[in-house]
Motif scaffolding. Structure first.
Motif, PDB file in Angstrom:
ATOM      1  N   LYS B  69       0.676  -1.051  -0.273  1.00 51.95           N
ATOM      2  CA  LYS B  69       0.103   0.499  -0.128  1.00 51.95           C
ATOM      3  C   LYS B  69       0.631   1.328  -0.093  1.00 51.95           C
ATOM      4  CE  LYS B  69      -4.381  -1.754   1.722  1.00 51.95           C
ATOM      5  NZ  LYS B  69      -5.759  -1.678   0.684  1.00 51.95           N
ATOM      6  N   ALA B  70       0.263   2.124   0.005  1.00 52.08           N
ATOM      7  CA  ALA B  70       0.712   3.736  -0.013  1.00 52.08           C
ATOM      8  C   ALA B  70       1.731   4.031   1.452  1.00 52.08           C
ATOM      9  CB  ALA B  70      -0.210   4.947  -0.960  1.00 52.08           C
ATOM     10  N   THR B  71       2.109   4.726   1.517  1.00 49.64           N
ATOM     11  CA  THR B  71       3.180   5.338   2.588  1.00 49.64           C
ATOM     12  C   THR B  71       2.657   7.103   3.215  1.00 49.64           C
ATOM     13  OG1 THR B  71       4.333   3.213   3.191  1.00 49.64           O
ATOM     14  CG2 THR B  71       4.803   5.561   4.064  1.00 49.64           C
ATOM     15  N   LEU B  72       2.153   7.426   3.910  1.00 47.96           N
ATOM     16  CA  LEU B  72       2.183   8.793   4.216  1.00 47.96           C
ATOM     17  C   LEU B  72       2.870   9.365   5.005  1.00 47.96           C
ATOM     18  CD1 LEU B  72       0.515  11.296   4.045  1.00 47.96           C
ATOM     19  CD2 LEU B  72      -0.881  10.982   6.000  1.00 47.96           C
ATOM     20  N   LEU B  73       3.708  10.003   4.325  1.00 46.50           N
ATOM     21  CA  LEU B  73       4.426  10.602   6.320  1.00 46.50           C
ATOM     22  C   LEU B  73       3.886  12.318   6.181  1.00 46.50           C
ATOM     23  CD1 LEU B  73       7.839  10.401   7.174  1.00 46.50           C
ATOM     24  CD2 LEU B  73       7.971  12.042   5.799  1.00 46.50           C
ATOM     25  N   ILE B  74       3.947  11.522   7.682  1.00 52.18           N
ATOM     26  CA  ILE B  74       3.389  13.141   8.266  1.00 52.18           C
ATOM     27  C   ILE B  74       4.208  14.023   8.656  1.00 52.18           C
ATOM     28  CG2 ILE B  74       1.758  14.154  10.141  1.00 52.18           C
ATOM     29  CD1 ILE B  74       0.215  10.873  10.108  1.00 52.18           C
ATOM     30  N   GLU B 128     -10.016   1.696  14.765  1.00 51.64           N
ATOM     31  CA  GLU B 128     -12.015   1.679  14.124  1.00 51.64           C
ATOM     32  C   GLU B 128     -10.856   0.728  13.638  1.00 51.64           C
ATOM     33  OE1 GLU B 128     -13.463   5.295  12.192  1.00 51.64           O
ATOM     34  OE2 GLU B 128     -12.995   6.462  14.045  1.00 51.64           O
ATOM     35  N   HIS B 129      -9.645   0.371  13.016  1.00 53.70           N
ATOM     36  CA  HIS B 129      -9.453  -0.980  12.077  1.00 53.70           C
ATOM     37  C   HIS B 129      -9.731  -0.583  11.317  1.00 53.70           C
ATOM     38  CE1 HIS B 129      -8.418  -2.702  16.095  1.00 53.70           C
ATOM     39  NE2 HIS B 129      -9.650  -2.921  16.226  1.00 53.70           N
ATOM     40  N   ARG B 130      -9.202   1.084  10.564  1.00 50.52           N
ATOM     41  CA  ARG B 130      -9.884   0.822   9.585  1.00 50.52           C
ATOM     42  C   ARG B 130      -8.554   1.862   8.299  1.00 50.52           C
ATOM     43  NH1 ARG B 130     -15.518   4.639   8.486  1.00 50.52           N
ATOM     44  NH2 ARG B 130     -14.299   5.137  10.074  1.00 50.52           N
ATOM     45  N   LEU B 131      -7.765   1.938   9.177  1.00 55.28           N
ATOM     46  CA  LEU B 131      -6.443   2.388   8.600  1.00 55.28           C
ATOM     47  C   LEU B 131      -6.210   1.984   7.196  1.00 55.28           C
ATOM     48  CD1 LEU B 131      -4.676   5.019   9.143  1.00 55.28           C
ATOM     49  CD2 LEU B 131      -2.519   3.027   9.689  1.00 55.28           C
ATOM     50  N   PRO B 132      -6.516   2.495   5.982  1.00 52.99           N
ATOM     51  CA  PRO B 132      -6.278   2.394   4.528  1.00 52.99           C
ATOM     52  C   PRO B 132      -4.726   2.214   4.021  1.00 52.99           C
ATOM     53  CG  PRO B 132      -6.701   4.412   4.434  1.00 52.99           C
ATOM     54  CD  PRO B 132      -6.877   3.893   6.045  1.00 52.99           C
ATOM     55  N   ILE B 133      -3.573   2.731   4.490  1.00 55.04           N
ATOM     56  CA  ILE B 133      -2.335   3.140   4.199  1.00 55.04           C
ATOM     57  C   ILE B 133      -1.993   2.699   5.079  1.00 55.04           C
ATOM     58  CG2 ILE B 133      -2.658   4.226   2.258  1.00 55.04           C
ATOM     59  CD1 ILE B 133      -2.195   7.185   3.872  1.00 55.04           C
ATOM     60  N   ASN B 134      -0.086   2.960   4.348  1.00 56.97           N
ATOM     61  CA  ASN B 134       0.853   2.978   6.084  1.00 56.97           C
ATOM     62  C   ASN B 134       0.790   4.665   6.097  1.00 56.97           C
ATOM     63  OD1 ASN B 134       1.402   0.264   6.025  1.00 56.97           O
ATOM     64  ND2 ASN B 134       2.248   0.975   3.599  1.00 56.97           N
ATOM     65  N   ILE B 135       1.383   4.454   7.587  1.00 53.14           N
ATOM     66  CA  ILE B 135       1.845   5.794   8.267  1.00 53.14           C
ATOM     67  C   ILE B 135       3.320   5.966   8.591  1.00 53.14           C
ATOM     68  CG2 ILE B 135       1.271   7.145  10.071  1.00 53.14           C
ATOM     69  CD1 ILE B 135      -0.542   7.492   8.339  1.00 53.14           C
ATOM     70  N   LEU B 442      -6.741   8.771   0.616  1.00 55.68           N
ATOM     71  CA  LEU B 442      -5.626   8.351  -0.737  1.00 55.68           C
ATOM     72  C   LEU B 442      -5.644   6.574  -0.591  1.00 55.68           C
ATOM     73  CD1 LEU B 442      -2.835  10.041   1.998  1.00 55.68           C
ATOM     74  CD2 LEU B 442      -3.059  10.473  -0.505  1.00 55.68           C
ATOM     75  N   GLU B 443      -5.911   5.782   0.061  1.00 57.24           N
ATOM     76  CA  GLU B 443      -6.086   4.558  -0.205  1.00 57.24           C
ATOM     77  C   GLU B 443      -6.094   3.970  -1.407  1.00 57.24           C
ATOM     78  OE1 GLU B 443      -9.910   2.753   1.348  1.00 57.24           O
ATOM     79  OE2 GLU B 443      -9.303   0.745   1.116  1.00 57.24           O
TER      80      GLU B 443
END
Lengths: 450, 450
Positions: B69-74, B128-135, B442-443
């Motif tokens: 999956k895609a990864t978002l960098l915060i 919520e177990h709904r994280l769709p991408i990597n963080i 971003l999913e």
């Protein structure tokens, strides 16, 4: 006597009696106490601490041997300049230290040392039972901040301060071995500028480019205080400046410090100022304007992206005879308001002021001082104008109608007002001897002035 | 969740993590610890504190649900601006206080609040177990002093920071209810000027008139930094300035803050700067130069008759696209040396620098952010250029080759970098919601960037 006097002098210097600011305030009172106790120990007949409001007291003492005899008033100040920047001192400012022939410490010269040498002279004459005239002492604690409350004290206790002449030792010799008597002082204005923008501090990224900046405004004002020729740019500023005689200028050029000497004293190659005047003339018969401090915005380590709301500067004028400090203070306010960029506001506050002062070197008391110097130092003293300001001198002359002898024992390399202030110890003891001679020379002066 | 989040946010703000200067240094490390512990408590898989030399650590955290999956960098920063002048705060800067709809305190907005709302979004999605991408999280402690060590950390741990896009929330909305996405930032140079005269401090009475004065010299230099037309006076300074399209200027005039609004924000009537540019343009597509601090001589209470040996100023440039911060730093050194009066010396030291940055608003990740804003705030976000500088944005783009979404939740009246910094509490929670939406949007983004 030498060791004891040196130790007492050190004890006096050890009290951090800084008059500017409030941090050392209680030490001013401690210092007045110390001085009063010392005068009592010397056996003076009457010692008083005179107060005006919350000001540090004026220490008064007298030894009246005969009211028919003349009276000498000895003036000095027990307050000292701030010692910062502290990190530039080789030894701590309030731990007086002997290195070589010098005593180092804040106030060792200006003015504790020069005040104290007169006390040692009087003490010695009293011990020898040879005091030929009456002595009064007037030691204040606010000289370095403009002697704010002294006039009041003099007015309130007018009878107390009646005398036939006064001596002030808060000035310098020409060099370590050439004595000097000072016959002219510059006047003084201390003022503060505060430049303000409406609103609060702003982010220099978000607003940088459209927000007017008080630091820029203040820099602009300061840059406009002098002309490109080095003159002070206030309108009509030079109109009242006293025109000095050719004879005096000739004497000054012959006997005063040379440009080379003044440069050496300044440890640099400085030589700015007006054309057609020697450095010595520039410093004594020409006025000056110095920005003595500036602050605004973020001054800590590192950086801060801020457009500050305020910036401030401290200004110091030195004025020459016939210039009016009131008029010039008003002119300053008008001028900086005109120079201030339109979206900023400038406020001026005058914190101290005095006019210049000059006396006639032909006065009899000057001759008494001159011959004392010649006896002790083996040389005739030169007559000097000083660039400094001692507001008390004009005050004494104007309020008490006294001739004032200005007889200094400091040297040009004593770092007055700077780190590592010092006093050449042999000149302290020559000063004691000169003071004794001077007092003796006044024996034949008649009690005539009051 | 509201009460707990507010309390945690306050706890975060209570740590006085001022990065400028050394007084609060240990609190920077405390703050990094607090943040790392918080990330662990949230249940993130891996939490690290990465150090470079003595710098406060970069706090790293990751939650990898699926490497395909895609990864978002915060990105965020946990350091804050100095809080001075302290006496202008209504409540103490490090005792966060709710008044009305606002939380007050240093860093509540810049950047602790804006950093923390993303954590609350990620926490909520994880719960919520709904994280769709990597963080991945990257929180530094030196943003306010120019992110000095961050590049090193990024280089050393390059693999760790691989991601497909980044989000930075360290900017503002157009007003309390109009969301905004930022696509342009100005660059930044922080520099210091030190003007020195040979020798020591001098007495302004004895030497006033012939000794050159570093404060006068510095004022002269500052007065020459801008032309009378308000432009920066360095030679060739505007040569490389990016020429913006007419279409973009039209969009900016229609959608950006008006002159009236910017004036209101500044609580004044300021409107200096170049002709032919709106205030918003002046602040974003035109460079600026601000003196952020000045000091020299005696700055305490009262007065001191001194000609100081040194005076210093802090300068802050804001640069626009295509200006080269290296070139301009060199040009500054040459220019101030030319302007410095001959008997003084000026030294320039650059303490931080970065180039301007702009991104293409048509990037897919921008669309994901835009639709998240629209969903939560009920309005399409405006596209804004910011006058501020976030060196990390260019660093991320240049070093990690990431598109960077700049999505701010601060408002124009939040007193960033000034006393009484605040954050509109409802926008904190809208920010949490927007961050969640953005992550969900971003999913469908493919894992493509590394």
């Amino acid at each position: 006597m030498y060791t004891r006097a040196l130790n007492e002098w050190k004890e006096f210097v050890r009290i951090p009696s800084v008059s500017s600011g409030s941090v050392y305030r209680s030490h001013l009172f401690d210092c007045a106490d110390w001085l009063a106790k010392h005068l009592q120990k010397m056996g003076m007949q009457r010692v008083l601490q005179l107060t005006s409001g919350v000001a540090p007291p004026v220490v008064y003492a007298e030894e009246m041997i005969d009211t028919a005899k003349a009276t000498l008033l000895i003036y000095g100040h027990y307050d000292v300049q701030p010692a910062d920047p502290l990190n530039e001192w080789k030894t701590p400012p309030f731990e007086p230290t002997v290195r070589g022939d010098y005593l180092y410490g804040r106030g060792v010269s200006d003015d504790k040392g020069q005040l104290f040498l007169h006390l040692k002279a009087v003490e010695s004459l009293m011990a020898e039972h040879r005091l030929p005239i009456n002595i009064k002492c007037l030691f204040e604690g606010e000289e370095e901040i403009g002697s704010t409350h002294l006039s009041n004290v003099l007015r309130t206790h007018k009878a107390l301060f009646k005398a036939d002449c006064a001596v002030v030792s808060d000035m310098r010799m020409l060099d370590l071995h050439q004595p000097a008597l000072t016959y002219g002082l510059r006047g003084n204005i201390h003022a503060e500028l505060l430049v303000t923008r409406q609103g609060t501090d702003l982010h220099s990224g978000i607003y940088g480019g459209i927000a007017s900046n008080p630091i820029h405004g203040l820099a602009h004002i300061i840059a406009k205080l002098h002309t490109t020729k080095g003159q002070i740019a206030l309108p009509c500023f030079y109109d009242d400046v006293f025109k000095i005689s050719t004879a005096e200028r000739t004497y000054m050029r012959k006997n005063g410090p040379s440009n080379a000497q003044l440069r050496r004293e300044m440890q640099g190659h400085d030589d700015i100022g007006e054309e057609n005047f020697t450095a010595y003339e520039q410093l004594t018969i020409r006025p000056s304007l110095t920005v003595t401090g500036i602050s605004g915005g973020y001054q800590g380590e590192g950086s801060k992206g801020v457009i500050p709301r305020q910036a401030r500067a401290k200004l110091n004028f030195r004025l020459v005879p016939h210039q009016d400090s009131n008029q010039i203070a008003q002119s300053l306010s008008r001028y900086v308001a005109q120079q201030c960029p339109s979206r900023l506001r400038v406020e001026v506050s005058v914190t101290a002021q005095s006019n210049a002062y000059q006396v006639n070197p032909d006065e009899r008391v000057f001759q008494a001082a001159s011959s004392a110097c010649q006896n002790v130092f083996g040389r005739k003293p030169v007559l000097l104008r000083s660039g400094g300001s001692i507001p008390i001198v004009s005050t004494l002359a104007e309020q008490l109608r006294l001739p004032v002898v200005m007889m200094g024992f400091a040297s040009p390399f004593d770092n007055l007002h700077a780190p590592n202030e010092r006093f050449y110890i042999p000149n302290f003891f020559r000063g004691v001897e000169t003071s004794k001679q001077f007092i003796k020379n006044l024996e034949f002066m008649r009690h005539a002035y009051h």
